[in-house]
Design an enzyme around this catalytic site. Structure first.
Site, PDB file in Angstrom:
ATOM      1  N   SER A 259       0.263  -5.763  39.734  1.00 54.70           N
ATOM      2  CA  SER A 259      -0.408  -7.012  40.638  1.00 54.70           C
ATOM      3  C   SER A 259      -1.401  -6.892  41.974  1.00 54.70           C
ATOM      4  O   SER A 259      -2.064  -5.348  42.651  1.00 54.70           O
ATOM      5  CB  SER A 259       0.959  -8.076  41.168  1.00 54.70           C
ATOM      6  OG  SER A 259       0.084  -9.167  41.675  1.00 54.70           O
TER       7      SER A 259
ATOM      8  N   HIS B 283      -4.481  -8.208  37.424  1.00 53.64           N
ATOM      9  CA  HIS B 283      -3.776  -8.984  36.576  1.00 53.64           C
ATOM     10  C   HIS B 283      -4.941 -10.527  37.810  1.00 53.64           C
ATOM     11  O   HIS B 283      -5.065  -9.647  39.053  1.00 53.64           O
ATOM     12  CB  HIS B 283      -3.001  -9.894  36.303  1.00 53.64           C
ATOM     13  CG  HIS B 283      -1.890 -10.209  36.979  1.00 53.64           C
ATOM     14  ND1 HIS B 283      -0.702 -10.549  35.586  1.00 53.64           N
ATOM     15  CD2 HIS B 283      -1.804 -10.040  38.180  1.00 53.64           C
ATOM     16  CE1 HIS B 283       0.260 -10.994  37.887  1.00 53.64           C
ATOM     17  NE2 HIS B 283      -0.458  -9.894  38.586  1.00 53.64           N
TER      18      HIS B 283
END
Length: 225
Positions: free
Chosen positions: A123, A148
């Site tokens: 992330s 993501h």
């Protein structure tokens, strides 16, 4: 107001992140004793690493953690604006605003910032890993890297929710553009690849352009003539 995060920290990695932070809080930080002509001095391990221009990002990213990282970056620049700074990343990600604060500081200061993934960079952790100086981003061989899209929660009146949803989309586009600039991918490719959690091993992250090298062992220092 929308609270925008890279969402991984809020589901699969929540226990992982909490375990890291709780473990750090509940354990004794190792101390390093140095002896000189003036006697002995004790440093906690992170302060000692800071003397070697090494910053360790080993938790989720929130405003408190970001403040510490930014302060260390600015301090090290003031100490020597020409020598590289090293950030070791083992993080499940976290707050977008906090992460962007670290990112902007990395780009703002004069020294090159070298990034190394040890364990996991997911992330916002992966975003910061990719944001190191070109040619100076690395990973250890068994680390895991994940990208993501950001997630966010919104509440309030319908008009407020619409405004917040638009803000989340703006932030998503910004993050995609930044990641594209550091990886060499086009923005649309980054959007497609980050639509869902995309996990990579070190070699796959190298192919993607998130890192530049995979280190199994620390390179030996160059010998001076």
């Amino acid at each position: 107001m929308a609270n925008i995060n890279f969402g991984f920290e809020h589901h699969a990695s929540k226990l992982y992140s909490g375990a890291i932070e709780q473990g750090i809080q509940n354990s004794l930080v190792p101390m390093v004793i140095e002896t000189s002509g003036r006697g002995e001095r004790a440093f906690d391990i992170f302060s000692r690493l800071l003397r070697e221009r090494i910053i360790f990002l080993g938790s989720g990213i929130d405003e408190h953690v970001a403040g510490l990282i930014m302060a260390q970056l600015i301090f090290l620049e003031s100490e020597d604006p020409e020598r590289d700074i090293y950030i070791y990343v083992n993080s499940p990600g976290g707050s977008v605003s906090a992460g962007l604060g670290i990112y902007d500081t990395m780009q703002y200061i004069r020294p090159d910032v070298s990034t190394v993934c040890v364990g996991m960079a997911a992330s916002m952790g992966a975003f910061l890993l990719a944001s190191g100086a070109k040619g100076k981003r690395a990973s250890l061989p068994h680390s895991r890297i994940m990208i993501h899209q950001p997630s966010g929660g919104a509440q309030g009146q319908e008009s407020d929710i619409i405004i917040q949803a638009r803000e989340i989309e703006k932030i998503r586009r910004l993050l995609e553009e930044i990641l594209a600039s550091h990886t060499g991918k086009d923005v649309q490719q980054v959007r497609e690849d980050s639509e869902r959690d995309r996990w990579m091993n070190a070699e796959e992250a190298l192919d993607y352009g998130i890192i530049d090298q995979v280190f199994a062992k620390r390179p030996a220092p160059e010998k001076k003539d």
